[in-house]
Design a protein around this motif. Structure first.
Motif, short mmCIF file in Angstrom:
data_model
loop_
_atom_site.label_atom_id
_atom_site.label_comp_id
_atom_site.label_asym_id
_atom_site.label_seq_id
_atom_site.Cartn_x
_atom_site.Cartn_y
_atom_site.Cartn_z
N SER A 1 0.94 -1.31 -0.08
CA SER A 1 0.01 -0.08 0.04
C SER A 1 0.77 1.11 0.06
O SER A 1 0.87 2.35 -0.71
CB SER A 1 -1.08 -0.01 1.22
OG SER A 1 -0.17 0.12 2.52
N LEU B 1 -0.31 11.42 4.53
CA LEU B 1 -1.06 10.29 4.73
C LEU B 1 -0.16 9.09 4.69
O LEU B 1 -0.25 8.24 5.82
CB LEU B 1 -1.93 10.02 3.33
CG LEU B 1 -2.68 8.85 3.28
CD1 LEU B 1 -3.74 8.71 4.65
CD2 LEU B 1 -3.32 8.36 1.98
N LEU C 1 0.13 6.07 7.71
CA LEU C 1 -0.39 4.78 7.51
C LEU C 1 1.07 3.68 7.64
O LEU C 1 0.83 2.58 7.65
CB LEU C 1 -0.61 4.64 5.87
CG LEU C 1 -1.91 5.24 5.57
CD1 LEU C 1 -2.17 4.77 4.24
CD2 LEU C 1 -3.06 4.75 6.60
N LYS D 1 -6.36 4.15 10.99
CA LYS D 1 -5.81 4.22 9.48
C LYS D 1 -7.14 4.91 8.58
O LYS D 1 -6.98 5.81 8.04
CB LYS D 1 -5.43 3.01 9.06
CG LYS D 1 -4.16 2.65 9.53
CD LYS D 1 -3.54 1.43 8.62
CE LYS D 1 -2.33 0.90 9.43
NZ LYS D 1 -1.75 -0.25 8.43
N VAL E 1 -7.09 8.11 6.37
CA VAL E 1 -7.78 8.26 5.06
C VAL E 1 -8.78 9.42 4.65
O VAL E 1 -8.62 10.09 3.90
CB VAL E 1 -8.00 6.94 4.27
CG1 VAL E 1 -8.86 7.07 3.04
CG2 VAL E 1 -6.70 6.05 4.42
#
Lengths: 438, 127
Positions: free
Chosen positions: B33, B83, B87, B104, B108
């Motif tokens: 990711s 971001l 994360l 998380k 987002v």
């Protein structure tokens, strides 16, 4: 009862308006020194009658010179042919003469040998500085032979303004004009007066032409003013001619037709018979389709400017088109940003047109015409107009050059959306594997 | 990957092999990711640089459009880096990390909200 009264008022007003359009008066006051001059200078004065003026003759020793009657000026013009008359100041004061000219009327003043203080003051009030009263212009090189008594004080002019308005004919030569009297210079602080006739290179002023010069003459050569013309800001005129003697019938006979024509034309010019201009119908509009308002322009517009310029035709008594190719209009904001020639359209109104491109600079501009020509009444004309920027809806909606910026912005938007989908839904399994691996 | 022989010391290893090693370690250690986010960041950076070169070559005429396009790249880059920081597992393990208590999903959501505001401004300014 009321209806006839209002009719009467209408009649009175219309006659007042008619009088205003025709000029207040058509009467010229001519002031002579004495009864004798009435006969010796009759042809000069009669030339005024020939152009349709009513002449009223007075002598300098008359009791009164009432310029006004019922608060209005009786005369259209004053011609002073009395250079040596004294005691004029009390009857026709300098102050009243200046106010007469300021009010839009005309003045002709002639000087001569031994002129009075009064004549000197009148001349200086229109900007002419006379030489000493005992001096005469002298020219040993080219005196006027048929009137000369050996003193060489009757001279020929050395130069003049070539103008059909001032002297009736562009082909009149300076040497056609005969002069006898004091020289003069112009005061430098009067920018409206022009010298229209001046001496030859060999002339000078002296009080005794038979003796050699012992000191520098006050007036000499082409700097000596023989005749001068003033066009005032109130559209009146004042003229000076330094030689009363050569305005006589006798001088006209001996000096010839051209001399007579030039000087009678100069008098006719002074009383407003020739060279009077007026402007009408100043129109300006945008060629581009930019303006909802008529008196406002947008930057980078193109303006169609037109104005009627007309000249008084004294012979026919009508306004006729003035034809010239040297008029120009300026578009001014402090400095002239645009200067364009005015083109005569050829129609009977004397319409001149110009196409003015508006600069890419907003601000308050003015149209400016400043037209000064010898023998013509000056045209000074200003009209203020604002120039505005583009309105927000006058730009193109989409600009081709900006397309990379459009594309990048939308790609960012879409990219964020897709990345959001990937982070939220797309990678759970892999994340899980990595979590296990960790 | 075989371990380097004693002959191949640091001086021997070429710059190409260093980049290769680093890239390999990155593929191995960084979660998928985050790798997606990094790829996106590279794309944003490239777009911004291209716009800058375009504006310098053709002039700044629709300056508002240029600012909108360029600053949308800068804004998205900054927000996305933020971001990524929230994360990253490594950051979460740090006891001094002040995002530890946040989920998380919330990160987002914050990111999407900030992007929403950013793009409202950008589209208004684009002209």
């Amino acid at each position: 009862m009321r209806l006839p009264l209002s009719l009467l008022l209408v009649a009175v007003f219309s006659s007042i308006i008619a009088a205003a359009f025709q000029g207040q008066s058509n009467v010229v006051l001519v002031v002579f020194e004495d009864q004798v001059m009435l006969k010796t200078h009759s042809r000069f004065v009669d030339s005024l009658k020939a152009i349709g003026k009513t002449v009223e003759v007075k002598q300098a020793n008359s009791e009164s010179f009432d310029l006004r009657a019922d608060g209005e000026y009786v005369y259209d013009s004053i011609v002073l042919l009395c250079p040596t008359a004294t005691k004029m100041e009390r009857k026709l004061s300098l102050d009243s003469l200046v106010r007469f000219v300021d009010a839009g009327h005309n003045l002709f003043v002639a000087a001569g040998h031994g002129y009075s203080d009064y004549t000197s003051k009148v001349a200086s009030s229109i900007g002419v500085d006379l030489d000493y009263k005992r001096n005469k212009m002298t020219d040993h090189q080219q005196p006027f032979q048929s009137l000369d008594d050996g003193s060489h004080t009757i001279i020929r002019a050395g130069g003049l303004v070539q103008s059909k308005y001032l002297f009736g004919d562009e082909n009149i030569k300076a040497s056609d004009i005969v002069f006898s009297g004091p020289g003069a210079t112009l005061f430098t602080d009067n920018e409206l007066i022009d010298k229209v006739m001046w001496g030859s290179g060999s002339c000078y002023s002296t009080d005794d032409s038979r003796r050699p010069l012992s000191k520098i003459p006050r007036v000499a050569g082409a700097a000596s003013v023989l005749a001068a013309a003033l066009s005032t800001r109130t559209e009146s005129r004042a003229s000076y001619f330094g030689s009363i003697d050569t305005l006589s019938n006798d001088a006209f006979d001996k000096a010839g037709k051209k001399h007579e024509k030039a000087l009678t034309s100069f008098l006719a010019w002074t009383v407003g018979h020739a060279g009077v201009l007026r402007t009408r119908n100043l129109v300006h509009s945008s060629i581009d389709d930019s303006g909802s308002l008529a008196n406002e322009f947008r930057v980078k517009d193109t303006i169609k400017f037109s104005i009627d310029v007309q000249e008084w035709d004294g012979g026919k008594g009508v306004w006729s088109p003035y034809v010239a190719d040297d008029m120009q209009v300026e578009f001014v904001m402090l400095d002239p940003w645009v200067r364009e020639r005015l083109h005569y359209s050829g129609n009977e109104n004397g319409t001149y047109t110009a196409t003015i491109p508006v600069p890419d600079q907003i601000g308050v501009y003015k149209f400016n015409i400043q037209y000064f020509r010898p023998g013509l009444s000056p045209i000074v004309l200003m009209k203020v107009v604002p120039v505005r920027p583009y309105l927000h809806n006058e730009y193109e909606r989409f600009i081709g050059m900006a397309s990379p910026y459009y594309a990048s912005s939308f790609s960012m938007l879409i990219g964020v959306f897709l990345l959001g989908l990937v982070i939220l839904y797309g990678n759970k399994g892999e994340d899980g594997e990595h979590a296990k691996a960790d | 990957m075989s371990s380097p022989s004693p002959l191949h010391t640091q001086t021997q290893s070429s710059s190409g092999s260093i980049v290769h090693d680093v890239f390999h370690a990155y593929r191995l250690n960084v979660p998928a990711s985050l790798q997606v986010i990094d790829a996106f960041l590279c794309y944003v950076l490239a777009t911004g640089i291209i716009q800058l070169i375009y504006a310098m070559s053709v002039g700044s005429f629709p300056f508002n459009s240029f600012l909108a396009g360029f600053l949308s790249c800068v804004g998205v880059f900054v927000l996305t880096v933020s971001l990524r920081m929230q994360l990253s597992e490594r950051n979460l393990k740090d006891p001094n990390n002040r995002w530890q208590g946040l989920s998380k999903k919330r990160a987002v959501a914050d990111w999407l909200f900030c992007n929403f505001i950013l793009h409202m401004a950008v589209l208004n300014f684009l002209g």
